[in-house]
Design an enzyme around this catalytic site. Structure first.
Site, PDB file in Angstrom:
ATOM      1  N   ASP A  79       1.814 -22.191  -7.077  1.00 37.95           N
ATOM      2  CA  ASP A  79       2.372 -22.531  -5.759  1.00 37.95           C
ATOM      3  C   ASP A  79       1.252 -22.824  -4.756  1.00 37.95           C
ATOM      4  O   ASP A  79       0.357 -22.011  -4.547  1.00 37.95           O
ATOM      5  CB  ASP A  79       3.218 -21.365  -5.216  1.00 37.95           C
ATOM      6  CG  ASP A  79       4.482 -21.135  -6.036  1.00 37.95           C
ATOM      7  OD1 ASP A  79       5.152 -22.120  -6.367  1.00 37.95           O
ATOM      8  OD2 ASP A  79       4.787 -19.970  -6.337  1.00 37.95           O
ATOM      9  N   ASP A 103      -5.389 -21.818  -3.940  1.00 34.14           N
ATOM     10  CA  ASP A 103      -5.180 -22.139  -2.520  1.00 34.14           C
ATOM     11  C   ASP A 103      -5.258 -20.939  -1.589  1.00 34.14           C
ATOM     12  O   ASP A 103      -4.969 -21.079  -0.401  1.00 34.14           O
ATOM     13  CB  ASP A 103      -3.812 -22.824  -2.332  1.00 34.14           C
ATOM     14  CG  ASP A 103      -2.641 -21.868  -2.498  1.00 34.14           C
ATOM     15  OD1 ASP A 103      -2.698 -21.004  -3.401  1.00 34.14           O
ATOM     16  OD2 ASP A 103      -1.675 -21.966  -1.715  1.00 34.14           O
ATOM     17  N   ASP A 149      -3.938 -22.028 -10.130  1.00 29.84           N
ATOM     18  CA  ASP A 149      -2.842 -21.343  -9.450  1.00 29.84           C
ATOM     19  C   ASP A 149      -1.656 -22.326  -9.413  1.00 29.84           C
ATOM     20  O   ASP A 149      -1.839 -23.532  -9.604  1.00 29.84           O
ATOM     21  CB  ASP A 149      -3.316 -20.976  -8.043  1.00 29.84           C
ATOM     22  CG  ASP A 149      -2.195 -20.520  -7.158  1.00 29.84           C
ATOM     23  OD1 ASP A 149      -1.549 -19.521  -7.493  1.00 29.84           O
ATOM     24  OD2 ASP A 149      -1.950 -21.185  -6.127  1.00 29.84           O
TER      25      ASP A 149
HETATM   26  O1  LIG Z   1       5.185 -17.588  -5.581  1.00 37.42           O
HETATM   27  C1  LIG Z   1       4.246 -16.923  -5.086  1.00 37.42           C
HETATM   28  O2  LIG Z   1       4.362 -16.207  -4.081  1.00 37.42           O
HETATM   29  C2  LIG Z   1       2.882 -16.965  -5.710  1.00 37.42           C
HETATM   30  O3  LIG Z   1       2.543 -18.012  -6.455  1.00 37.42           O
HETATM   31  P1  LIG Z   1       1.050 -18.495  -6.789  1.00 37.42           P
HETATM   32  O4  LIG Z   1       0.295 -17.304  -7.330  1.00 37.42           O
HETATM   33  O5  LIG Z   1       1.342 -19.542  -7.818  1.00 37.42           O
HETATM   34  O6  LIG Z   1       0.455 -19.034  -5.535  1.00 37.42           O
HETATM   35 MG   LIG Z   2      -0.929 -20.236  -4.476  1.00 37.76          MG
END
Ligand SMILES: O=C(O)COP(=O)(O)O
Ligand SMILES: [Mg+2]
Length: 227
Positions: free
Chosen positions: A16, A176, A14
């Site tokens: 963020d 996360d 993942d």
């Molecule tokens: O930017 C977001 O809300 C999601 O991002 P992610 O899937 O990388 O956690």
């Molecule tokens: Mg994330």
């Protein structure tokens, strides 16, 4: 001597809250578009609860925080301002989590392929990873708008694995949030949870395949899972 014991494995990350602590720049861009439209800024301590389902969902939550009716329509009117600010400031404050780059290098040395599966848009994902100097580490980067259905749909992760040249029976997801956990379950992949991100944490931590408190643990954790 290095062994290539992870040859054939694809490790999907993942973005963020897992690879990148992007909350400060997302927070600044969110407040920029909210304030330009005459709304109140969102306090920083609320931003982690707004990240994980993509930037449009984050803006919708920023509007819901101030009880805006018809938030969906308002999101579209704020989107261009958000994008403009975020694109121009995408790596101002965002940082890789400590040890992430070294862990990616070790995984590559051991023969693993790395991939990114994120609910960020494709263009923003590529820009962040390029800006932080790690896009070359990934055989595929698959944003939410690069697939028919984003996480928690398992196909989003499966696409990241296949586009990286991997196979889904030799792949692991690192994330996360519950969105990542559900997507991994839907894809039939083991899931490693990183507790230093934005959450929400899996409701039952005994069900995850591993918990990675810090990146130095990751290669060993992966070896233990696949042993
Ligand atoms: O930017 C977001 O809300 C999601 O991002 P992610 O899937 O990388 O956690
Ligand atoms: Mg994330």
């Amino acid at each position: 001597m290095e062994t290539r014991d992870l040859q054939g494995w694809t490790i999907v990350f993942d973005l963020d809250g897992t690879l990148v602590d992007s909350a400060p720049d997302l927070h600044a861009a969110l407040n920029h578009c909210l304030m330009r439209a005459g709304f109140r800024p969102v306090p920083f301590e609320l931003i982690s609860g707004m990240i994980g389902e993509g930037a449009k969902a984050m803006i919708r939550k920023g509007l819901a925080y101030q009880k805006v009716d018809n938030a969906d329509a308002a999101v579209d009117s704020l989107w261009d301002d958000f994008l403009d600010h975020y694109r121009r400031n995408i790596c101002n404050l965002s940082e890789l989590y400590p040890g992430a780059d070294a862990a990616l290098a070790q995984l590559a040395d051991a023969g693993a392929i790395c991939a990114v599966c994120t609910n960020k848009t494709q263009a923003l994902s590529e820009a962040v990873l390029l800006g932080l100097g790690i896009s070359h580490r990934f055989a595929s980067i698959v944003g939410a708008d690069a697939v028919p259905s984003k996480k928690p749909d398992g196909d989003h992760i499966i696409q990241a694995v296949l586009r990286a040249g991997g196979t889904t029976n030799c792949a692991i997801m690192i994330g996360d949030s519950q969105t990542d956990e559900k997507a991994a379950r839907n894809a039939g992949l083991p899931f490693v949870f990183v507790p230093f991100g934005y959450g929400p944490s899996p409701t039952d931590l005994s069900e995850v395949s591993g918990i990675c408190e810090t990146y130095s643990e990751l290669p060993g954790l992966i070896r233990a899972i696949i042993a």
